[in-house]
Structure formats: C-alpha cells, structure tokens
Design an enzyme around this catalytic site. Structure first.
Site, mmCIF file in Angstrom:
data_model
loop_
_atom_site.group_PDB
_atom_site.id
_atom_site.type_symbol
_atom_site.label_atom_id
_atom_site.label_comp_id
_atom_site.label_asym_id
_atom_site.label_seq_id
_atom_site.Cartn_x
_atom_site.Cartn_y
_atom_site.Cartn_z
ATOM 1 N N LYS A 120 -33.296 43.368 15.560
ATOM 2 C CA LYS A 120 -33.084 42.116 16.081
ATOM 3 C C LYS A 120 -33.863 41.154 15.543
ATOM 4 O O LYS A 120 -33.353 39.988 15.045
ATOM 5 C CB LYS A 120 -33.268 42.034 17.654
ATOM 6 C CG LYS A 120 -32.013 42.586 18.385
ATOM 7 C CD LYS A 120 -32.030 44.101 19.044
ATOM 8 C CE LYS A 120 -30.903 44.288 19.631
ATOM 9 N NZ LYS A 120 -31.096 45.494 20.487
ATOM 10 N N ASP A 172 -40.707 46.808 26.506
ATOM 11 C CA ASP A 172 -39.827 46.848 25.398
ATOM 12 C C ASP A 172 -39.592 45.576 24.999
ATOM 13 O O ASP A 172 -38.978 44.579 25.754
ATOM 14 C CB ASP A 172 -38.687 47.419 26.274
ATOM 15 C CG ASP A 172 -37.151 47.417 25.233
ATOM 16 O OD1 ASP A 172 -37.360 46.944 24.036
ATOM 17 O OD2 ASP A 172 -36.179 47.834 25.566
ATOM 18 N N TRP A 178 -30.635 47.132 29.715
ATOM 19 C CA TRP A 178 -31.643 47.910 29.090
ATOM 20 C C TRP A 178 -32.812 48.355 29.744
ATOM 21 O O TRP A 178 -33.203 49.514 29.640
ATOM 22 C CB TRP A 178 -32.495 46.799 27.785
ATOM 23 C CG TRP A 178 -31.344 46.764 26.755
ATOM 24 C CD1 TRP A 178 -30.834 45.393 26.299
ATOM 25 C CD2 TRP A 178 -30.424 47.696 25.898
ATOM 26 N NE1 TRP A 178 -29.983 45.754 25.327
ATOM 27 C CE2 TRP A 178 -29.781 47.156 25.065
ATOM 28 C CE3 TRP A 178 -30.679 48.955 25.963
ATOM 29 C CZ2 TRP A 178 -28.905 47.523 24.152
ATOM 30 C CZ3 TRP A 178 -30.031 49.590 24.887
ATOM 31 C CH2 TRP A 178 -29.063 49.058 24.129
HETATM 32 C C1 LIG Z 1 -31.023 46.684 21.462
HETATM 33 C C2 LIG Z 1 -31.952 47.136 22.363
HETATM 34 C C3 LIG Z 1 -32.285 48.223 22.738
HETATM 35 C C4 LIG Z 1 -31.793 49.489 21.925
HETATM 36 O O1 LIG Z 1 -32.210 49.500 20.779
HETATM 37 P P1 LIG Z 1 -31.843 50.852 19.902
HETATM 38 O O2 LIG Z 1 -32.642 50.584 18.851
HETATM 39 O O3 LIG Z 1 -30.307 50.641 19.415
HETATM 40 O O4 LIG Z 1 -31.942 52.001 20.543
HETATM 41 C C5 LIG Z 1 -33.403 48.454 23.698
HETATM 42 N N1 LIG Z 1 -33.826 47.408 24.559
HETATM 43 C C6 LIG Z 1 -33.381 46.128 24.211
HETATM 44 C C7 LIG Z 1 -34.060 45.118 25.080
HETATM 45 C C8 LIG Z 1 -32.618 45.915 23.155
HETATM 46 O O5 LIG Z 1 -32.313 44.745 22.928
#
Ligand SMILES: *Cc1c(COP(=O)(O)O)cnc(C)c1O
Length: 363
Positions: A198, A174, A104
C-alpha cells in the site's frame, strides 16, 4: 498526464511514485554498473547486503525508530503477522486484547483465537465501525500479553487520529495501509508491522519493527521461519529474502526522504484528501462519507451516493474519464478512493473536479 499514467486509486497493490518506477526501469538490467539486475545476484553479495542495510537504516531514520528496536523484512504479508504475533507472543496463561475496528482487525483477532485466549479490548461495532474507539472504551485484562490495533482500516476508510494508550501493556500496530503517511511515535508501540503493497512498494515484503525485549520470549516449538528471533539474529537474511521488493522499498524510502520526510507526507496527504472530503461535505447530501469526520482516513476515502444505480453510473463514468479503482470493497460496497503516499495531488484534484461535474449532471 505524462507517460499516460492512469488516475490510480487502487486499494492495494496500489500506486507507486512515477520517479521510483523510472529509476527502477533505468537500473533494471544493470544494477549500479554490475552488469546484472539485483534479482540475478546472491542475497549474500555485498551489493544486496548494502541494499538491505540501507533500507533498514532509512526505515529507522524516516520513522525516528528509537534505540532498542529491530527492523525486519519478512514474507507472507501482513496476514502472516496475524498468526506470527500470537505464535510468538501469546504465552500460556496469557491473553491478547484486540481493538476491533473493521475487517482487518477482525481477521487479526480471529487468527489469534487459533493460538490462545484473545478478547475484544475495545470495539467500534456499535457505531457500525463509523468511528474508531476512544481511550475510555478500552478495557485491558490484567493477564494481557499485548494489545493489537489497526491504525488504518483500509476497507472501512477509518483511521486512528491518535493511538490508544495501553500503559505498560505492549501495543502492537498493524500499519499496513498508513505506514510512513504521517509521523508516528514509535516508542508507543512494542511492535509495528506493515505489508508493503500500500505505502511502501510492491507486495512480497512485510516490514516488522519490533522492540528487542519482545524477541526473547518465543516458545521453543515455533518453527524457525515463523520466529522473530530467527530473523533478528540474521539481519533478515536467514533465507532468501524477496530481494526485488526490498530494493523497491529502498527506492520508495529515498523518494519520501527527498520529498521532506513524514511531516511533509502528512501535509501532502491532508491536502490531497481534503480536496475530496470537501466535495463530499459540500455536496448537500449528494455524496455521503461512510465514516464520522473525526475518524476519517487520510488514505482510504469511503463514500456513497443515493442509490445503487447512481453508484453504478458514477463508476462507469469515472472509468471512462480515466479513473481506476473507485469501486468499494465487497465487504462494505459503495465507493472508495485510496490516496496513498504515491498518489499525486493532480489525481485527487482531478477526482474532486470529476465528482463536482458528476453531481452537476446527475444531482
Ligand atoms: C492489506 C492489509 C492487510 C493484509 O495484507 P497482506 O499483505 O495482503 O496479508 C492487513 N492489514 C491491513 C490494515 C491491510 O490494509
């Protein structure tokens, strides 16, 4: 288990609290007595505005967001933030430092390079991303507009035990896969963002928590929808928001608050993951964790067995026993159990028991 619920270890979209789903079901056709669902009314109605305001306030309360930050509800997922961050914050003559820790962070880094000068401020690559970089490995160039890190690498199964200190350089995090799973000192960050699917609710909304002083500096040519100030000025109601997703986040936040907030969540997630890490560590090498103990995630447990054949057998047997989502991501393979906030302790206990039993039969 009640309601025939699966042992859901999906990585995302992922488990939601049963209580929240039931509440949503109750209110599905008649939201708070208005004779319509929340999806069937204007986002400018007083009912939706209340949901919007309440959700922002709850987010601030649970995370302990200090004064001077805005909470925004945006669309396009965390992946759109990978682009919006450099578009808005990486001005000419500046660079952006990325802490590379796995899939990521790498995606965020690649996206930033489309817009300007992005460099690796630290990297876990030498360790095969088995551990998060420490403070001593961080190098920040003088022209740096911001440093970006990924709190929890969902695919590798690693998590910062504590964040890197970037001094006066704005830190952007993030937190897509671990927001609200443990207390966070928001003041360490200039900005936090997280896709909802998540730990917060269904997909469709992305939460951004941003320091007000960062809002002013976006270049003039950036499209209205992709500017932070557009959404901050309009309380995230510039255009039609993903009303149902925000409503679901509202219910999830109330669920977390009723449980006891983030300190309670942290202990709960420790207890849950410890059950499984203990089985791995006490298996005499039958199971091996993919991440060094000091960087292990309390959200995504990645582990391997001795051979592909054994892993395939494990997956098949686990599916037959009612477990869902244990196949590792294609980038790293092996196995992964995602144990987000909404995953009950019973699911983790059942998985720990299953792993012991599988070893007894196949070890
Ligand atoms: C799932 C995830 C993303 C991507 O998320 P989307 O909403 O599908 O764009 C980005 N960063 C992390 C750490 C993730 O777990």
């Amino acid at each position: 288990m009640s309601h025939n619920r699966a042992y859901n270890f999906n990585a995302g979209p992922a488990a939601l609290p049963l209580e929240v789903l039931q509440q949503a079901q109750e209110q599905f056709v008649d939201f708070r007595g208005i004779g319509m669902s929340i999806m069937e009314i204007s986002h400018r109605s007083k009912e939706y505005e209340q949901v919007n305001d309440e959700t922002q306030a709850l987010m601030k309360e649970l995370l302990g967001v200090p004064a001077g930050y805005e909470v925004l509800f945006l669309q396009g997922g965390a992946s759109t933030q990978f682009a919006m961050i450099p578009m808005n914050l990486l001005g000419p003559g500046k660079s952006a430092g990325y802490v590379l820790t796995g899939t990521w962070s790498d995606k965020a880094f690649k996206e930033a390079k489309l817009f300007g000068d992005a460099y690796a401020a630290a990297s876990g690559e030498a360790s095969g991303f088995k551990r998060m970089p420490g403070q001593a490995e961080l190098t920040i160039r003088p022209d740096t507009a911001y440093v970006h890190l990924t709190s929890n690498e969902t695919i590798a199964g690693s998590q910062f035990p504590h964040y890197l200190d970037t001094g006066s350089v704005p830190l952007i995090g993030d937190l897509s896969s671990d927001i609200l799973s443990r207390p966070v000192d928001v003041s360490q960050f200039a900005m936090i963002y997280a896709g909802a699917q998540k730990n917060l609710g269904p997909s469709g909304v992305t939460v951004v928590i941003v320091r007000e002083e960062l809002l002013a500096g976006s270049p003039k040519h950036v499209a209205s929808m992709l500017r932070y100030d557009t959404h901050a000025k309009t309380k995230s109601l510039y255009n039609t928001p993903p009303v149902y997703s925000v409503y679901m986040v509202n219910l999830v936040l109330k669920w977390i608050k009723a449980k006891g907030g983030l300190a309670w969540m942290e202990q709960f997630n420790r207890d849950k993951t410890q059950l499984i890490y203990d089985v791995i560590d006490q298996s005499g090498g039958f199971y091996t964790g993919l991440v060094d103990p000091g960087s292990r995630s309390r959200m995504n447990i990645t582990f391997a067995l001795g051979s592909d054949e054994l892993e395939a057998r494990f997956l098949k047997a686990s599916e037959q026993a009612g477990f869902v989502g244990l196949k590792g991501h294609r980038d790293v393979g092996h196995l992964r159990a995602s144990t987000y906030n909404a995953v009950p302790l019973e699911s983790c206990q059942a998985l720990a028991d299953f792993m012991k039993q599988f070893q007894a039969q196949n070890g």
